[in-house]
Design a protein around this motif. Sequence first.
Motif, PDB file in Angstrom:
ATOM      1  N   PRO A  14       0.823  -1.214   0.000  1.00 29.79           N
ATOM      2  CA  PRO A  14       0.000   0.000   0.000  1.00 29.79           C
ATOM      3  C   PRO A  14       0.856   1.263   0.000  1.00 29.79           C
ATOM      4  N   GLY A  15       0.541   2.171  -0.915  1.00 24.96           N
ATOM      5  CA  GLY A  15       1.286   3.413  -1.045  1.00 24.96           C
ATOM      6  C   GLY A  15       2.329   3.391  -2.129  1.00 24.96           C
ATOM      7  N   SER A  17      -3.392   0.283  -3.058  1.00 27.36           N
ATOM      8  CA  SER A  17      -4.228   0.229  -1.861  1.00 27.36           C
ATOM      9  C   SER A  17      -4.771  -1.180  -1.702  1.00 27.36           C
ATOM     10  N   THR A  29      -9.199   3.813   1.634  1.00 26.44           N
ATOM     11  CA  THR A  29      -8.160   4.809   1.349  1.00 26.44           C
ATOM     12  C   THR A  29      -8.783   6.115   0.868  1.00 26.44           C
ATOM     13  N   ALA A  78      -9.888   7.972   3.777  1.00 27.92           N
ATOM     14  CA  ALA A  78      -8.750   8.576   4.470  1.00 27.92           C
ATOM     15  C   ALA A  78      -8.290   9.839   3.752  1.00 27.92           C
ATOM     16  N   LEU A 138      -5.697   6.014  -7.037  1.00 31.99           N
ATOM     17  CA  LEU A 138      -5.648   4.903  -6.091  1.00 31.99           C
ATOM     18  C   LEU A 138      -6.001   3.642  -6.865  1.00 31.99           C
ATOM     19  N   GLN A 182      -6.526  -0.678  -6.520  1.00 33.29           N
ATOM     20  CA  GLN A 182      -6.622  -1.939  -5.787  1.00 33.29           C
ATOM     21  C   GLN A 182      -6.751  -3.060  -6.809  1.00 33.29           C
ATOM     22  N   TYR A 239       0.376  12.795   2.770  1.00 29.32           N
ATOM     23  CA  TYR A 239       0.644  11.455   2.247  1.00 29.32           C
ATOM     24  C   TYR A 239       1.060  10.488   3.361  1.00 29.32           C
ATOM     25  N   VAL A 262      -2.191   9.387   5.090  1.00 26.09           N
ATOM     26  CA  VAL A 262      -3.033   8.485   4.301  1.00 26.09           C
ATOM     27  C   VAL A 262      -2.382   7.122   4.120  1.00 26.09           C
ATOM     28  N   PHE A 263      -1.083   7.091   3.817  1.00 28.45           N
ATOM     29  CA  PHE A 263      -0.423   5.847   3.424  1.00 28.45           C
ATOM     30  C   PHE A 263       0.590   5.315   4.445  1.00 28.45           C
TER      31      PHE A 263
END
Length: 267
Positions: free
Chosen positions: A20-21, A90, A96, A99, A133, A135, A168, A171-172
């Motif tokens: 993630p990120g 993500s 996310t 967030a 983002l 996934q 950032y 969030v990450f």
Amino acid sequence: MTEAPELTGPNGTGYGRHAPGAPCRVSLMVHGLAATQEFYGALFGWEFRPGPRQPGPYVRAMLDGREVADIGQLPPGRRLPVAWTPYLASDDVDLTAAAVRSCGGTVGVGPLDAADAGRMAVAVDPSGAVFGLWQATGPLREGAAGVPGAPARHELITRDAAVVARFYRSVFGYEQRPHVSADFDCVSLLLDGRPVAEIRGMGRVLPRDRGSHWITYFAVPDVDAAAERLTALGGRVARRPHDTPLGRAAAATDPEGALFGLVDAGL
């Protein structure tokens, strides 16, 4: 050079399952899809494979059978800015995106399903920079990395690096490594101790016509030769080839004005 840690899947920047990120894909929406393919095909040696036609014409850029980028066509009459967008991985795009909103950003598109490949959203950080983002939910697909023509580095250009870096990190969960001097304001974003992106603060010299923005650098064998070639193909050199702490680099725009970078493939 920035690296993109993966949890599973192939090496480097690609469309497997990334931590993630981590930057995991790049996309470009344009008005002239055929002309854009011609430009980047000639510049980087990309070949193109048709993608899903939802919400419109869309192709996947390929290098030796591995994916490097997505390019789609904007709806007719939509005179939107043309820009490369990096996507950050993500495990749950919906969480996310929530967030992003709670930390002061906005979500302009999605979250929504991208055919059977994954779930995505497009967001804007508090400084105004657009990012995506992603996934991954479909089968893992091998992406190109560490070769000429592939994404090699991601950098956010903004007014104050430290201010945007806090967003950032919130969030990450990035680790941060500041590099600050009298004439240099930069924060590296790290995952598991490895850099995945840079945030560079430009203060009052931030270009007003672009504002805060992400720039994706693509690896090339010779930055100076690539800069000359893109000019002949109809692009423009925005910042001439120059030496940086990470090697030789340049900034350019394609014929529709999308900004991107060139960086030595040896980085």
